[in-house]
Design a protein around this motif. Structure first.
Motif, PDB file in Angstrom:
ATOM      1  N   LYS A  54       0.856  -1.191   0.000  1.00 19.00           N
ATOM      2  CA  LYS A  54       0.000   0.000   0.000  1.00 19.00           C
ATOM      3  C   LYS A  54       0.888   1.236   0.000  1.00 19.00           C
ATOM      4  O   LYS A  54       1.991   1.222   0.544  1.00 19.00           O
ATOM      5  N   VAL A  55       0.367   2.323  -0.591  1.00 24.24           N
ATOM      6  CA  VAL A  55       1.022   3.627  -0.538  1.00 24.24           C
ATOM      7  C   VAL A  55      -0.054   4.638  -0.152  1.00 24.24           C
ATOM      8  O   VAL A  55      -1.127   4.672  -0.752  1.00 24.24           O
ATOM      9  N   VAL A  56       0.233   5.438   0.873  1.00 25.65           N
ATOM     10  CA  VAL A  56      -0.754   6.369   1.417  1.00 25.65           C
ATOM     11  C   VAL A  56      -0.209   7.801   1.366  1.00 25.65           C
ATOM     12  O   VAL A  56       0.913   8.057   1.802  1.00 25.65           O
ATOM     13  N   LEU A  57      -1.015   8.697   0.818  1.00 26.50           N
ATOM     14  CA  LEU A  57      -0.710  10.127   0.814  1.00 26.50           C
ATOM     15  C   LEU A  57      -1.387  10.730   2.040  1.00 26.50           C
ATOM     16  O   LEU A  57      -2.569  10.494   2.271  1.00 26.50           O
ATOM     17  N   ALA A 113      -5.164   9.429   1.979  1.00 30.06           N
ATOM     18  CA  ALA A 113      -5.700   8.943   0.711  1.00 30.06           C
ATOM     19  C   ALA A 113      -4.847   7.777   0.232  1.00 30.06           C
ATOM     20  O   ALA A 113      -3.617   7.900   0.128  1.00 30.06           O
ATOM     21  N   ASP A 114      -5.476   6.653  -0.037  1.00 28.56           N
ATOM     22  CA  ASP A 114      -4.778   5.486  -0.571  1.00 28.56           C
ATOM     23  C   ASP A 114      -4.469   5.757  -2.042  1.00 28.56           C
ATOM     24  O   ASP A 114      -5.384   5.899  -2.856  1.00 28.56           O
ATOM     25  N   VAL A 115      -3.192   5.855  -2.382  1.00 23.92           N
ATOM     26  CA  VAL A 115      -2.788   6.117  -3.762  1.00 23.92           C
ATOM     27  C   VAL A 115      -2.103   4.894  -4.374  1.00 23.92           C
ATOM     28  O   VAL A 115      -1.332   5.007  -5.329  1.00 23.92           O
ATOM     29  N   SER A 116      -2.429   3.732  -3.837  1.00 21.24           N
ATOM     30  CA  SER A 116      -1.796   2.489  -4.314  1.00 21.24           C
ATOM     31  C   SER A 116      -2.041   2.234  -5.791  1.00 21.24           C
ATOM     32  O   SER A 116      -1.204   1.635  -6.468  1.00 21.24           O
ATOM     33  N   ARG A 117      -3.175   2.669  -6.329  1.00 18.77           N
ATOM     34  CA  ARG A 117      -3.446   2.425  -7.750  1.00 18.77           C
ATOM     35  C   ARG A 117      -2.460   3.165  -8.653  1.00 18.77           C
ATOM     36  O   ARG A 117      -2.368   2.875  -9.847  1.00 18.77           O
ATOM     37  N   TYR A 118      -1.698   4.096  -8.083  1.00 17.54           N
ATOM     38  CA  TYR A 118      -0.694   4.831  -8.865  1.00 17.54           C
ATOM     39  C   TYR A 118       0.711   4.268  -8.691  1.00 17.54           C
ATOM     40  O   TYR A 118       1.687   4.902  -9.103  1.00 17.54           O
ATOM     41  N   ILE A 119       0.846   3.095  -8.086  1.00 18.03           N
ATOM     42  CA  ILE A 119       2.166   2.501  -7.862  1.00 18.03           C
ATOM     43  C   ILE A 119       3.021   2.454  -9.125  1.00 18.03           C
ATOM     44  O   ILE A 119       4.229   2.706  -9.048  1.00 18.03           O
ATOM     45  N   PRO A 120       2.472   2.199 -10.314  1.00 13.95           N
ATOM     46  CA  PRO A 120       3.341   2.233 -11.497  1.00 13.95           C
ATOM     47  C   PRO A 120       4.091   3.560 -11.662  1.00 13.95           C
ATOM     48  O   PRO A 120       5.216   3.577 -12.159  1.00 13.95           O
ATOM     49  N   LEU A 121       3.506   4.664 -11.222  1.00 13.66           N
ATOM     50  CA  LEU A 121       4.197   5.962 -11.271  1.00 13.66           C
ATOM     51  C   LEU A 121       5.174   6.132 -10.117  1.00 13.66           C
ATOM     52  O   LEU A 121       6.133   6.897 -10.218  1.00 13.66           O
TER      53      LEU A 121
END
Length: 176
Positions: A21-24, A67-75
């Motif tokens: 997961k990546v969280v902003l 805000a969960d920004v996991s859908r942007y992991i490719p970036l």
């Protein structure tokens, strides 16, 4: 207005991917008189977060958004341009000065926490990668952007952020 923060977001060397997961994290405070202000965050030209600030009172207000920004992991796998825009006016009438902090937290995947399932690629559709990427359109104006998709594309998701402001801020009360 017109002076966004521009920097670079680099994945942490101490937490290499894959990530579960990546969280902003967006935190702020303001005191004085001010109206709600539009804010946005772009990573690699893709708008990943849009919000509005609360209206303060003279004593002030603080807030926090994750805000969960996991859908942007490719970036997020490589260093990317980061643009943060929160347009504000400070004068003798509007005295509130926003104090903002933005952090991005990467959660390392492991045997118990598998890597997030994401798209292979994120294709930004915005005005710029070095400034706020939204278009400011007035009545009768439009904006276009050409996008090239991979030839082997099997699916796509499009995110569109639209907002009213100024005279149409409360558009839902002005329907025909």
């Amino acid at each position: 207005y017109g002076q966004p923060f521009v920097g670079t977001l680099t994945p942490p060397a101490a937490c290499p991917g894959p990530w579960t997961k990546v969280v902003l994290d967006w935190s702020g405070s303001v005191a004085g008189r001010q109206y709600d202000r539009l804010a946005g965050v772009w990573i690699g030209g893709a708008e990943v977060f849009r919000t509005s600030t609360p209206e303060p009172d003279p004593a002030g207000i603080s807030w926090h958004v994750d805000a969960d920004v996991s859908r942007y992991i490719p970036l997020l796998r490589t260093p990317q341009p980061l643009v943060v825009d929160l347009g504000n006016i400070v004068n003798s009438t509007y005295t509130g000065i926003y104090h903002m902090t933005l952090t991005v937290t990467y959660y390392q995947a492991d045997a118990r926490h598998p890597a997030a399932q994401t798209a292979d690629q994120v294709i930004p559709v915005s005005q710029s990668t070095s400034s706020a990427g939204w278009w400011s359109l007035t009545a009768g104006q439009s904006a276009t952007e050409s996008v090239t998709f991979p030839r082997n594309l099997t699916g796509a998701t499009l995110e569109v952020f639209a907002r009213g402001g100024g005279c149409e801020e409360f558009w839902y009360t002005n329907v025909p």
